[in-house]
Design an enzyme around this catalytic site. Structure first.
Site, PDB file in Angstrom:
ATOM      1  CE  LYS A 190      -4.104  -1.571   2.445  1.00 41.45           C
ATOM      2  NZ  LYS A 190      -5.108  -1.851   1.605  1.00 41.45           N
ATOM      3  NE  ARG A 206     -11.065  -9.691  -2.055  1.00 40.79           N
ATOM      4  CZ  ARG A 206     -11.313  -9.021  -2.308  1.00 40.79           C
ATOM      5  NH1 ARG A 206     -11.871  -9.287  -3.665  1.00 40.79           N
ATOM      6  NH2 ARG A 206     -10.976  -8.029  -2.009  1.00 40.79           N
TER       7      ARG A 206
HETATM    8  N1  BES Z   1      -7.998  -4.071   4.641  1.00 44.92           N
HETATM    9  C1  BES Z   1      -8.563  -3.889   3.126  1.00 44.92           C
HETATM   10  C2  BES Z   1      -9.619  -2.486   3.007  1.00 44.92           C
HETATM   11  C3  BES Z   1     -10.166  -1.775   3.603  1.00 44.92           C
HETATM   12  C4  BES Z   1      -9.500  -0.266   3.617  1.00 44.92           C
HETATM   13  C5  BES Z   1     -10.556  -1.714   4.915  1.00 44.92           C
HETATM   14  C6  BES Z   1      -9.950   0.895   4.064  1.00 44.92           C
HETATM   15  C7  BES Z   1     -10.880  -0.274   5.508  1.00 44.92           C
HETATM   16  C8  BES Z   1     -10.321   1.094   5.202  1.00 44.92           C
HETATM   17  C9  BES Z   1      -7.986  -4.511   2.370  1.00 44.92           C
HETATM   18  O1  BES Z   1      -7.166  -5.969   2.566  1.00 44.92           O
HETATM   19  C10 BES Z   1      -7.796  -4.055   0.893  1.00 44.92           C
HETATM   20  O2  BES Z   1      -6.402  -3.504   1.033  1.00 44.92           O
HETATM   21  N2  BES Z   1      -8.587  -4.279  -0.300  1.00 44.92           N
HETATM   22  C11 BES Z   1      -7.833  -3.292  -1.338  1.00 44.92           C
HETATM   23  C12 BES Z   1      -8.546  -4.779  -2.041  1.00 44.92           C
HETATM   24  C13 BES Z   1      -8.173  -4.154  -3.899  1.00 44.92           C
HETATM   25  C14 BES Z   1      -6.283  -4.949  -3.961  1.00 44.92           C
HETATM   26  C15 BES Z   1      -8.743  -5.050  -4.421  1.00 44.92           C
HETATM   27  C16 BES Z   1      -8.849  -2.813  -1.201  1.00 44.92           C
HETATM   28  O3  BES Z   1      -9.999  -1.964  -0.555  1.00 44.92           O
HETATM   29  O4  BES Z   1      -7.830  -1.450  -1.864  1.00 44.92           O
HETATM   30 ZN    ZN Z   2      -5.012  -5.537   1.796  1.00 43.71          ZN
END
Ligand code: BES
Ligand code: ZN
Ligand code: ZN
Length: 498
Positions: free
Chosen positions: A271, A345
């Site tokens: 990230k 997931r």
């Molecule tokens: N933990 C994150 C999602 C999240 C985002 C939780 C903001 C709380 C606040 C999750 O694991 C994630 O990183 N999701 C990605 C998925 C994408 C790579 C398809 C996302 O939402 O960017």
């Molecule tokens: Zn994630």
């Protein structure tokens, strides 16, 4: 904070502040004639139109001349049955009064159709609003604290109000345990720490049992998802199963499966540093399911509820799983990894199928801070919910409405399912790119339910608040612990009928 109940006819108010409720029809909801000075002050505020009982209207005034109290805290509900306003406003007022140095508060309970529910809701708001998380602060920490709150009640209602307060204390304790876990920073809260919390819960209650599977055990079971996500971290993943048996039938009536990513860096799909710190809350789902099972046990509800958590840290270490990898989950389905950041997931694939195939639950709810797309769609107001069983969802909604933890049901049109199809494995972990991100994530999890009754909750956006407001305090909210408890009650009623 101790909450005690007193007989309004016998006891005298002796407090730093008295909380008074009002509605638009009746700005002061009860007869204050037992305390002339308090009554005079209240009457004056209403006569001068300083307070009109409007929803969310608050007013704290000095109560000069009264021996019984220094301050009057007027709290508007709008209408008498607005319990969500009651919970919120109680949370707000308790902090106002604390900051003004009040230690002893009195509340005169108004005449209500459901005195117990009023008392429970009020107690919840007061306790949750007064929550603090200061364990890592060493300087300038306020020592101000509300020590006692006395509820003045009618004699005939004292017993049921006492029970209602006990219930509120049990539930809010669990909510605060969930908040504590979310608020713990990633360096202080790794999978082993989550294990310790679950084990402590089991130690405290005879009705709870806790089983923990380590890496070797998960390898034997074929938990390829949790293991893959955990590989990049030196803090090994754990599978935690916390069970409560509230009735003799040998089945799991409800499994609550929580996403337990103790920190989500995004792994190899790292990230950006934009708000990455908030990913310490990526185990909020897990925190809520452990806390809810603890509350259900403490309340002794007649229902069997088990929490299942894959506790894991998503790090970009040398052994980390990578985009393009294909992994095999607990139920045998293969997953093509497109992004290492869609890790939640991947872990839920194992835990959700384990809830059905491993512990044979009759119905499950999984709860996860799953997608940023959910935050884009719904903001910080409600969770997104998905189901393959509308009747089950209706029951969940009933519980969620009753405790004011909002959810919004999202569509599951078949077309969305197509997006997760992989060319090289059974499914891929991101379908459709950025489009419909919360929905495709839900459909991914659906692949691991064997079509059993299932609800998926995407709580990204409601697991934490960035400002203190109402009964929420900056940081973890403890959502949806209260809904899970209310749902367990509804389910217990349904299962034990006839
Ligand atoms: N933990 C994150 C999602 C999240 C985002 C939780 C903001 C709380 C606040 C999750 O694991 C994630 O990183 N999701 C990605 C998925 C994408 C790579 C398809 C996302 O939402 O960017
Ligand atoms: Zn994630
Ligand atoms: Zn995550």
């Amino acid at each position: 904070m101790d909450i005690i109940v007193k007989d309004v006819k016998r006891a005298k108010i002796a407090a730093d502040a008295v909380i008074i409720f009002g509605t638009e029809k009746k700005p002061v909801l009860f007869d204050l004639s037992f305390d002339e000075a308090v009554k005079l002050s209240a009457d004056k505020v209403v006569a001068k139109k300083i307070f009109a009982g409007k929803k969310d209207q608050h007013k704290i005034i000095d109560c000069y001349g009264a021996e019984s109290c220094n301050m009057l805290a007027l709290c508007g509900l709008g209408t008498p049955d607005n319990y969500s306003a009651l919970r919120k406003n109680a949370g707000h007022l308790v902090r106002c009064l604390r900051s003004k140095g009040a230690e002893k508060i009195a509340v005169v309970l108004p005449d209500m159709k459901n005195a117990a529910l009023f008392a429970q809701t009020l107690a919840e708001g007061l306790i949750l609003g007064a929550y603090t998380f200061t364990k890592y602060q060493t300087v300038d920490v306020s020592k101000k604290e509300i020590k006692t709150v006395s509820f003045f009640a009618k004699h005939a209602e004292i017993a049921e109000i006492k029970d209602a307060i006990t219930k509120a204390e049990v539930i809010t304790r669990s909510v605060m345990i969930a908040r504590d876990m979310v608020n713990e920073p990633g360096n202080e809260f790794v999978p082993a720490d989550m294990v310790a919390v679950a084990k402590d819960m089991a130690k405290e209650s005879k009705k709870l049992s806790c089983k923990v599977y380590d890496v070797a055990a998960m390898e034997k079971m074929g938990m390829g998802g949790i293991l893959a996500v955990g590989k990049g971290s030196i803090n090994e993943p754990k599978l935690i199963v916390l069970s409560y048996k509230g009735r003799t039938e040998d089945k799991v009536d409800l499994a609550l499966v929580g996403k337990g990513v103790t920190f989500d860096t995004g792994g190899i799909s790292l990230k950006s540093d934009n708000h990455m710190d908030e990913m310490k809350g990526d185990m909020a789902g897990a925190a809520s399911v452990l806390a809810a099972v603890q509350a259900v046990a403490a309340l002794g509800l007649k229902v069997n509820v088990t929490a299942v958590v894959g506790a894991v840290e998503n790090m970009p270490g040398g052994k980390a799983y990578k985009p393009g990898d294909i992994i095999k989950s607990y139920n045998g389905k293969t997953i093509e990894v497109i992004s290492a950041d869609a890790e939640g997931r991947v872990t839920l694939a194992d835990t959700v199928s384990f809830a059905y195939r491993g512990i044979k639950a009759d119905r499950i709810i999984d709860v996860a801070t799953l997608t940023g797309a959910c935050v884009v769609a719904l903001g910080h107001v409600c969770s997104a919910s998905y189901t393959n069983n509308q009747k089950f969802m209706d029951l969940y909604k009933k519980a969620s409405d009753a405790v004011d933890e909002k959810t919004w049901q999202m569509p599951m049109f078949e077309e969305y399912r197509e997006l997760n199809k992989s060319k090289v494995a059974d499914v891929m972990n991101i379908g459709g790119g950025r489009d419909a991100g919360s929905i495709t994530a839900a459909y991914f999890i659906y692949e691991f339910t064997d079509k059993n009754p299932w609800i998926h909750l995407d709580i990204a956006g409601v697991e934490m608040v960035n400002k203190t407001e109402g009964f929420n305090v900056y940081g973890g909210t403890g959502t949806p612990v209260r809904t899970f408890v209310a749902l367990s009650e509804l389910l217990a009623n349904e299962l034990n009928k006839g």
